[in-house]
Motif scaffolding. Structure first.
Motif, PDB file in Angstrom:
ATOM      1  N   ALA A   1       7.063-108.736 -23.909  1.00 22.91           N
ATOM      2  CA  ALA A   1       5.783-108.908 -24.598  1.00 22.91           C
ATOM      3  C   ALA A   1       6.003-109.814 -25.805  1.00 22.91           C
ATOM      4  CB  ALA A   1       5.242-107.552 -25.038  1.00 22.91           C
ATOM      5  N   PRO A   2       5.024-110.663 -26.153  1.00 20.81           N
ATOM      6  CA  PRO A   2       5.239-111.662 -27.212  1.00 20.81           C
ATOM      7  C   PRO A   2       5.788-111.115 -28.519  1.00 20.81           C
ATOM      8  CG  PRO A   2       3.170-112.077 -26.068  1.00 20.81           C
ATOM      9  CD  PRO A   2       3.701-110.789 -25.530  1.00 20.81           C
ATOM     10  N   ARG A   3       5.237-110.016 -29.020  1.00 22.97           N
ATOM     11  CA  ARG A   3       5.706-109.482 -30.303  1.00 22.97           C
ATOM     12  C   ARG A   3       7.115-108.919 -30.201  1.00 22.97           C
ATOM     13  NH1 ARG A   3       0.282-106.348 -32.627  1.00 22.97           N
ATOM     14  NH2 ARG A   3      -1.054-108.193 -32.676  1.00 22.97           N
ATOM     15  N   VAL A   4       7.437-108.334 -29.061  1.00 30.39           N
ATOM     16  CA  VAL A   4       8.783-107.805 -28.853  1.00 30.39           C
ATOM     17  C   VAL A   4       9.788-108.960 -28.796  1.00 30.39           C
ATOM     18  CG1 VAL A   4      10.282-106.513 -27.287  1.00 30.39           C
ATOM     19  CG2 VAL A   4       7.917-105.779 -27.630  1.00 30.39           C
ATOM     20  N   ALA A   5       9.440-110.017 -28.061  1.00 31.46           N
ATOM     21  CA  ALA A   5      10.327-111.185 -27.960  1.00 31.46           C
ATOM     22  C   ALA A   5      10.521-111.847 -29.321  1.00 31.46           C
ATOM     23  CB  ALA A   5       9.741-112.185 -26.964  1.00 31.46           C
ATOM     24  N   GLU A   6       9.433-111.943 -30.088  1.00 34.31           N
ATOM     25  CA  GLU A   6       9.510-112.567 -31.415  1.00 34.31           C
ATOM     26  C   GLU A   6      10.413-111.766 -32.346  1.00 34.31           C
ATOM     27  OE1 GLU A   6       6.442-113.857 -35.041  1.00 34.31           O
ATOM     28  OE2 GLU A   6       5.676-113.076 -33.145  1.00 34.31           O
ATOM     29  N   LYS A   7      10.290-110.447 -32.284  1.00 33.28           N
ATOM     30  CA  LYS A   7      11.107-109.587 -33.153  1.00 33.28           C
ATOM     31  C   LYS A   7      12.582-109.693 -32.789  1.00 33.28           C
ATOM     32  CE  LYS A   7      11.307-104.857 -34.918  1.00 33.28           C
ATOM     33  NZ  LYS A   7      10.695-103.508 -34.859  1.00 33.28           N
ATOM     34  N   ARG A   8      12.869-109.736 -31.485  1.00 29.62           N
ATOM     35  CA  ARG A   8      14.277-109.837 -31.064  1.00 29.62           C
ATOM     36  C   ARG A   8      14.856-111.200 -31.417  1.00 29.62           C
ATOM     37  NH1 ARG A   8      15.219-106.574 -25.350  1.00 29.62           N
ATOM     38  NH2 ARG A   8      14.157-104.645 -25.980  1.00 29.62           N
ATOM     39  N   ALA A   9      14.045-112.250 -31.297  1.00 34.97           N
ATOM     40  CA  ALA A   9      14.522-113.585 -31.633  1.00 34.97           C
ATOM     41  C   ALA A   9      14.816-113.697 -33.127  1.00 34.97           C
ATOM     42  CB  ALA A   9      13.485-114.634 -31.226  1.00 34.97           C
ATOM     43  N   ALA A  10      14.006-113.004 -33.944  1.00 33.80           N
ATOM     44  CA  ALA A  10      14.199-113.049 -35.392  1.00 33.80           C
ATOM     45  C   ALA A  10      15.508-112.372 -35.787  1.00 33.80           C
ATOM     46  CB  ALA A  10      13.033-112.374 -36.103  1.00 33.80           C
ATOM     47  N   ARG A  11      15.876-111.331 -35.030  1.00 37.63           N
ATOM     48  CA  ARG A  11      17.147-110.649 -35.326  1.00 37.63           C
ATOM     49  C   ARG A  11      18.336-111.523 -34.972  1.00 37.63           C
ATOM     50  NH1 ARG A  11      14.990-105.595 -32.912  1.00 37.63           N
ATOM     51  NH2 ARG A  11      16.298-106.049 -31.100  1.00 37.63           N
ATOM     52  N   GLY A  12      18.199-112.311 -33.896  1.00 36.52           N
ATOM     53  CA  GLY A  12      19.290-113.176 -33.469  1.00 36.52           C
ATOM     54  C   GLY A  12      20.395-112.386 -32.801  1.00 36.52           C
ATOM     55  N   PRO A  13      21.362-113.101 -32.176  1.00 35.03           N
ATOM     56  CA  PRO A  13      22.476-112.404 -31.521  1.00 35.03           C
ATOM     57  C   PRO A  13      23.372-111.724 -32.538  1.00 35.03           C
ATOM     58  CG  PRO A  13      22.870-114.775 -31.551  1.00 35.03           C
ATOM     59  CD  PRO A  13      21.469-114.569 -32.062  1.00 35.03           C
ATOM     60  N   ALA A  14      23.823-110.560 -32.211  1.00 34.73           N
ATOM     61  CA  ALA A  14      24.708-109.814 -33.116  1.00 34.73           C
ATOM     62  C   ALA A  14      26.075-110.489 -33.169  1.00 34.73           C
ATOM     63  CB  ALA A  14      24.845-108.368 -32.646  1.00 34.73           C
ATOM     64  N   ARG A  15      26.569-110.706 -34.399  1.00 33.82           N
ATOM     65  CA  ARG A  15      27.879-111.337 -34.570  1.00 33.82           C
ATOM     66  C   ARG A  15      28.933-110.277 -34.851  1.00 33.82           C
ATOM     67  NH1 ARG A  15      26.646-116.582 -38.461  1.00 33.82           N
ATOM     68  NH2 ARG A  15      25.181-117.639 -37.040  1.00 33.82           N
ATOM     69  N   PRO A  16      30.022-110.269 -34.073  1.00 32.65           N
ATOM     70  CA  PRO A  16      31.077-109.270 -34.328  1.00 32.65           C
ATOM     71  C   PRO A  16      31.764-109.559 -35.655  1.00 32.65           C
ATOM     72  CG  PRO A  16      31.807-110.852 -32.679  1.00 32.65           C
ATOM     73  CD  PRO A  16      30.357-111.144 -32.945  1.00 32.65           C
ATOM     74  N   PRO A  17      32.098-108.543 -36.443  1.00 32.22           N
ATOM     75  CA  PRO A  17      32.774-108.776 -37.727  1.00 32.22           C
ATOM     76  C   PRO A  17      34.166-109.352 -37.521  1.00 32.22           C
ATOM     77  CG  PRO A  17      32.759-106.438 -37.174  1.00 32.22           C
ATOM     78  CD  PRO A  17      31.892-107.132 -36.160  1.00 32.22           C
ATOM     79  N   LYS A  18      34.612-110.200 -38.453  1.00 29.23           N
ATOM     80  CA  LYS A  18      35.945-110.795 -38.373  1.00 29.23           C
ATOM     81  C   LYS A  18      36.994-109.743 -38.679  1.00 29.23           C
ATOM     82  CE  LYS A  18      34.620-115.521 -39.608  1.00 29.23           C
ATOM     83  NZ  LYS A  18      34.833-116.621 -40.570  1.00 29.23           N
TER      84      LYS A  18
END
Length: 230
Positions: A149-166
């Motif tokens: 759904a558009p709002r769900v996709a927008e919210k997930r895109a705003a979070r971006g891919p999770a980056r593993p800590p160094k």
């Protein structure tokens, strides 16, 4: 929350204010809900919120619930699911919360259909919705595929891919990386800076915030009741 206990969700016919058992009200609402959901499925990309569906079924049947839609929407989608043919995709996937997430009511419909609840409920609902559009004759653009759904996709895109800590270097690796004959330099401790005192501003009086309906987030009337969800 969902329950078959008629005493928890009172209902009555608007004409004459005649009490109606909840089970009878639910059966009537389910017929109206199925029609509304099929109409939604016939337009590609369409969704209907739980509040909108609840309002429609009460208006079309002339039977009003004495509780907010969120209290009985799971029962309604479950009743619609029970009445579906096995060949039909779940119409409950088209009904979403205000933020366009599938919510617990969809999870309940999956249980009624004999399906387990997936880890990603919104992704599952997206795939089932796509099958609804196909099954009920929506005009689907070439190359279209199941999408959130558009709002769900927008919210997930705003979070971006999770980056593993160094990962921090172990003492052994840190020692190896140092030049032969030298000792690893100790990290210099930063000197604390003195904070400059800021002049205190006169506190501004806060304006009272309007009270919102917890279901559809519209501003409540002075009586404290939501005219849309009640």
């Amino acid at each position: 929350m969902h329950s078959d206990d008629d005493t928890r969700v009172p209902a009555w016919r608007v004409a004459g204010e005649i009490p109606v058992p909840f089970s009878d009200a639910l059966a009537a609402w389910a017929v109206a809900a199925r029609e509304a959901l099929i109409e939604t499925a016939r337009v590609y990309g369409s969704l209907i919120t739980q509040a909108e569906l609840g309002f429609q079924v009460q208006s079309q049947t002339g039977i009003k619930a004495g509780a907010p839609v969120r209290k009985w929407i799971a029962d309604l989608l479950g009743a619609v699911t029970e009445g579906q043919d096995d060949s039909e995709p779940l119409l409950a996937s088209l009904c979403v919360l205000l933020d366009q997430t599938a919510g617990d009511a969809y999870a309940h419909a999956l249980g009624v259909a004999g399906r387990s609840v997936p880890a990603d409920l919104d992704s599952d609902a997206a795939h089932v919705r796509f099958r609804c559009y196909e099954f009920f004759g929506a005009t689907i653009p070439a190359g279209a595929r199941p999408t959130l759904a558009p709002r769900v996709a927008e919210k997930r895109a705003a979070r971006g891919p999770a980056r593993p800590p160094k990962a921090a270097k172990s003492p052994a690796k840190a020692a190896k990386s140092a030049e032969p004959g030298t000792k690893p330099a100790a990290a210099a401790e930063p000197k604390p800076k003195k904070a400059k005192a800021k002049p205190k501003a006169d506190p501004k009086p806060e304006e009272p915030k309007p009270k919102l309906c917890p279901n559809c987030f519209t501003v409540l009337s002075t009586s404290g009741e939501c005219g849309f969800c009640y």
